[in-house]
Design an enzyme around this catalytic site. Structure first.
Site, mmCIF file in Angstrom:
data_model
loop_
_atom_site.group_PDB
_atom_site.id
_atom_site.type_symbol
_atom_site.label_atom_id
_atom_site.label_comp_id
_atom_site.label_asym_id
_atom_site.label_seq_id
_atom_site.Cartn_x
_atom_site.Cartn_y
_atom_site.Cartn_z
ATOM 1 N N PHE A 519 -23.007 31.521 35.388
ATOM 2 C CA PHE A 519 -21.701 32.171 35.502
ATOM 3 C C PHE A 519 -21.221 32.336 36.932
ATOM 4 O O PHE A 519 -20.377 33.165 37.215
ATOM 5 C CB PHE A 519 -21.725 33.526 34.800
ATOM 6 C CG PHE A 519 -22.891 34.378 35.182
ATOM 7 C CD1 PHE A 519 -22.942 35.004 36.406
ATOM 8 C CD2 PHE A 519 -23.954 34.541 34.298
ATOM 9 C CE1 PHE A 519 -24.012 35.788 36.756
ATOM 10 C CE2 PHE A 519 -25.031 35.326 34.648
ATOM 11 C CZ PHE A 519 -25.065 35.955 35.880
ATOM 12 N N GLY A 520 -21.754 31.558 37.847
ATOM 13 C CA GLY A 520 -21.248 31.666 39.207
ATOM 14 C C GLY A 520 -22.229 31.089 40.205
ATOM 15 O O GLY A 520 -23.306 30.627 39.824
ATOM 16 N N VAL A 522 -25.020 30.651 43.203
ATOM 17 C CA VAL A 522 -26.290 31.302 43.490
ATOM 18 C C VAL A 522 -26.595 31.113 44.972
ATOM 19 O O VAL A 522 -26.478 30.007 45.495
ATOM 20 C CB VAL A 522 -27.431 30.693 42.649
ATOM 21 C CG1 VAL A 522 -28.725 31.441 42.906
ATOM 22 C CG2 VAL A 522 -27.098 30.726 41.170
ATOM 23 N N ASP A 633 -30.280 27.867 25.844
ATOM 24 C CA ASP A 633 -29.903 26.884 26.849
ATOM 25 C C ASP A 633 -31.128 26.438 27.642
ATOM 26 O O ASP A 633 -31.122 26.403 28.867
ATOM 27 C CB ASP A 633 -28.826 27.460 27.774
ATOM 28 C CG ASP A 633 -28.107 26.355 28.567
ATOM 29 O OD1 ASP A 633 -28.233 25.164 28.180
ATOM 30 O OD2 ASP A 633 -27.442 26.671 29.559
#
Ligand SMILES: *[C@@H]1O[C@H](CO)[C@@H](O)[C@H](O)[C@H]1NC(C)=O
Ligand SMILES: *[C@@H]1O[C@H](CO)[C@@H](O)[C@H](O)[C@H]1NC(C)=O
Ligand SMILES: *[C@@H]1O[C@H](CO)[C@@H](O)[C@H](O)[C@H]1NC(C)=O
Length: 819
Positions: A519-520, A522, A633
């Site tokens: 989600f974004g 790192v 996942d």
């Protein structure tokens, strides 16, 4: 003595001497086993003889594993009467009594089985069996009669085939007692006993203190104890009739298992793992604080998801509010309104729990739940009832009297009904609907404010989940777990200020960026104290990102396993949502696996270690952590490597946790990554623990072949990697799938086994795939594996990640299914 030997005996002795290397497994009457001599079971599994435990110099007669695990003792005869020198001797009397004597003592120990009349045409013999059972037979030309067996007198170890429980005819009770210390097998303070008061259950005692309770048998397993429905390793049998009450397990595979009550009071389920030559704890009796007997007192309910863990049942309040507030819950709860008995009392249902202590219970196997309710109503001291057997909608009747003790929330299908005053019950139902209305109002009001958006977003999500109709679970239905508020999860974590995080990452500098997470971005960073960290930052507050962020916090904050990446802390500052992890120096597995030069650093032993560690990590998610979590996942990109190349599973943004055994769910949004998602999930959005098993199979094949599943091409075939591997396996050439870089380091049998297990994991039908428990055991044991059926054939060309909510999904999935 020698004079008594007849010619025949002399001949037998000679035979024994000649065949000395294949040691004997039995001994006849008047023969002796001296200290230093042993009996060995026919298949070399167990050995009987004199030994000294740990640092002790005392000698005991015992049974230990022979072929595997030298020195693991499973039974001791003279536990309380050690011999101080090497003069010990075991002898079998003509009447079938086993006696140990030593230089100074004619009877150190005896089996006490002397009452048998032995006729002229029969004889007695003592034999050590491959099950670890030492038996004394009375033999004649036609049959063997059992006179005595060590399985009837267990020590600290429960072996397969051993009955644990009570013989109601003879009064014989088989239970476990701990050793005093590793050096002293005499009876210690701990014991596990099948308690037959009320409906039978297993209790763990320390002296006179009841430490823990395994709930009663409910037809599927023991209430409150994790059981796998289709366990491929062993089966558990619980028998209750007028003659005996016992539980017993039988192994279904070649795995060696023992259950031991350790000298310090732990009940451990251990498996022998040949590869590492050691015992591995596969399950433990007491896992969390709610397993401690009656932590929350009478009418209290324990839940590890709450903080503090104790609450009172509906309609009850703390008996002693002061103590309760001070986290002393022992005195438990009392009714808000006393029962007036008879006059229209009702029952309040509590779902998904480990049922209360059954020592003061009454049961009937044939009654229905409706009859059970009537029976409970009829007796004023009956405080609750439930089904005895939860299979097929429930059957039988279990009534509880007086105080309900040691109840905990548990992810099983078991409900109980507790007695309540009719008015109280009505009030409860009313307040419940008010509560829901009120909650909605509060959330709408607060949601408009921007204070700590995360917390309320989660509260909102929880409310949504709670208000959804629960489908009470059997068969394929599922119940989504109502996750408690995240504050509790955040409680356990360190808070970092935005300033600290910014400083650690050079103000989120591009140079520090090491990748894109679920989600974004790192970032790598270093804390003041020098610790290296990985920082995940939710950049835009998109709903999807927020969902995943929240998920990650909920899932991972409560998990601890060496094969899962560790969350160190978090930072919430206005719109910034940041998670801080341990930093893993070796990036992710795909960084090595699919690179020509870097892949050389992964020799076979490293790869096997990665496969095994990943499997254990997933097993922990699915089973051991009690919050059953489906990762959804799994892919090589989500397996991070520490400096020793140990695997750690990361990215729980898509994970979901579930309850019940049949953890399948349907979702409209198909998320996950192309090439790793299972066919039932791709086609119907149906996912379960078996979808993770599928992904694991793909990962294993990629680790062995060094090829990405979705980038695999083979001649004019439209096979993907899975199809290709399966075809080769069918032709007995599966080793050809192995990357050439492994030629020098591989252990062919291990590689073949991994491929075979992987093919079992990627079978088309979810129900054919093994569970992770079986996978872990199959990887390390040597038993014969079932034949893999055809795998799901994907012809994946798209490199798109299939994340939620876009029209790309449908497109990709249709393409995936164009076989
Ligand atoms: C062997 O022992 C069994 C049981 O004690 C008995 O019924 C049977 O008759 C015996 N057989 C012979 C041949 O003595
Ligand atoms: C159990 O319930 C059935 C049906 O109500 C009854 O016939 C039977 O006698 C009961 N058994 C015992 C042991 O109470
Ligand atoms: C209620 O059950 C208890 C426990 O079984 C029993 O002792 C008592 O006699 C019963 N009372 C009535 C009225 O049946």
């Amino acid at each position: 003595m020698e004079d008594q030997f007849t010619h025949a005996f002399f001949f037998i002795t000679l035979m024994l001497l000649l065949s000395d290397c294949t040691a004997r497994d039995s001994m006849s009457a008047n023969k002796k086993i001296k200290d230093g001599e042993t009996l060995v079971s026919e298949g070399q599994m167990f050995e009987l003889g004199f030994f000294s435990p740990g640092k002790s110099k005392n000698r005991y007669l015992g049974i230990w594993y022979k072929k595997i695990s030298k020195g693991t003792v499973v039974w001791v005869a003279n536990r309380e009467t050690p011999i101080t020198d090497r003069s010990g001797m075991l002898k079998l009397s003509t009447h079938g009594n086993l006696v140990i004597h030593s230089g100074g003592n004619p009877m150190v120990w005896s089996s006490g089985s002397t009452t048998v009349s032995v006729q002229r045409d029969s004889s007695v013999v003592v034999q050590l069996l491959d099950s670890g059972n030492l038996v004394v037979w009375k033999r004649n030309s036609t049959n063997n009669v059992l006179i005595w067996q060590s399985f009837d007198y267990p020590g600290d170890t429960h072996l397969a085939g051993m009955k644990f429980g009570k013989d109601l005819v003879t009064g014989l009770e088989r239970f476990l007692t701990s050793w005093k210390s590793p050096d002293d097998p005499s009876i210690g303070v701990y014991r596990n006993i099948m308690d037959t008061n009320g409906y039978p259950q297993t209790l763990g005692w320390q002296g006179e203190v009841l430490l823990a309770r395994v709930g009663p048998w409910n037809g599927v397993g023991f209430s409150g104890f994790p059981t796998e429905k289709e366990n491929q390793i062993y089966s558990t049998e619980f028998v209750i009739n007028e003659k005996e009450i016992y539980l017993k397990y039988e192994l279904k595979s070649s795995v060696v298992q023992r259950v031991v009550l350790t000298w310090d009071g732990k009940t451990l389920f251990l498996h022998w793992i040949e590869r590492i030559q050691d015992w591995v704890v596969y399950s433990e009796g007491i896992v969390d604080s709610c397993d401690r007997y009656s932590l929350c007192g009478p009418f209290g309910v324990c839940s590890i998801r709450r903080h503090p863990p104790c609450t009172c049942m509906q309609g009850f309040e703390p008996r002693n509010p002061e103590e309760w507030k001070a986290s002393d819950w022992v005195s438990g709860c009392k009714r808000k309104k006393p029962l007036n008995c008879g006059n229209g009392d009702g029952f309040w249902k509590i779902s998904r729990i480990k049922v209360p202590d059954t020592r003061r219970s009454w049961y009937n196997v044939t009654m229905t739940l409706a009859e059970c309710e009537i029976a409970c109503k009829r007796n004023c001291s009956c405080t609750g009832f439930g089904s005895l057997d939860i299979r097929n909608g429930g059957s039988g009747c279990l009534l509880w009297f007086d105080e309900l003790m040691d109840t905990r929330e548990y992810d099983g299908d078991q409900d109980i009904f507790i007695r309540m005053d009719a008015n109280e019950l009505e009030g409860l139902l009313d307040s419940l609907s008010d509560f829901n209305k009120m909650k909605r109002v509060i959330i709408v009001v607060v949601f408009t404010s921007l204070v700590v958006p995360l917390i309320f977003a989660i509260a909102y999500a929880c409310r949504k989940i709670n208000s959804r109709p629960h489908t009470k679970g059997r068969g394929d239905q599922f119940v989504e777990k109502n996750t408690s508020l995240p504050m509790k999860h955040l409680d356990d974590l360190q808070f970092f200020s935005l300033f600290e995080v910014a400083k650690a990452t050079c103000n989120f500098s591009v140079c520090n960026k090491i990748g894109e997470g679920g989600f974004g971005p790192v970032y790598k960073g270093a804390l003041e104290d020098g610790r290296e960290i990985a920082v995940k930052r939710l950049s835009e507050t998109s709903q999807q990102g927020l969902d995943e962020f929240k998920n990650e916090v909920i899932c991972i904050a409560s998990l601890q396993h060496r094969n899962l990446v560790k969350l160190l802390g978090y930072c919430i500052h206005q719109k910034e949502l940041i998670l801080i992890y341990e930093y893993l120096s070796n990036k992710s597995l795909d960084f090595f696996l699919f690179d020509e030069t870097r892949s050389l650093m992964l020799d076979w032993s490293k790869r096997f270690n990665i496969i095994h560690g990943t499997a254990r990590g997933i097993l922990y998610l699915h089973q051991d952590s009690r919050l059953q979590i489906i990762h959804r996942d799994l892919k090589v990109g989500n397996i991070l490597l520490d400096s020793d190349m140990n695997p750690k599973i990361s990215d729980f943004g898509l994970a979901r946790n579930f309850i019940g055994h049949d953890t399948t769910a349907n979702t409209k949004k198909v998320v996950g990554t192309c090439g790793y998602i299972s066919p039932e999930y791709a086609a119907h959005g149906r996912f379960s623990i078996k979808s993770d098993v599928f992904s694991f199979g793909v990962i294993v094949l990629e680790i062995i072949s060094g090829i990405k599943n979705r980038e695999f091409f083979h001649g004019d075939r439209s096979d993907n990697l899975l199809g290709h591997a399966w075809r080769l396996h069918q032709e007995g050439r599966s080793i050809e799938i192995m990357s050439a870089t492994l030629d020098d380091s591989c252990v062919v049998s291990e590689v073949l086994r991994c491929i075979h297990v992987a093919l079992l994991c990627v079978q088309h039908h979810a129900e054919d795939r093994p569970t992770m428990l079986s996978v872990v055991l199959m990887l390390v044991s040597e038993g014969v594996l079932p034949h893999p059926k055809q795998p799901a054939f994907f012809a994946g060309e798209s490199d798109n990640e299939v994340r939620s909510g876009s029209s790309v999904d449908e497109y990709t999935i249709t393409k995936l299914y164009a076989r």
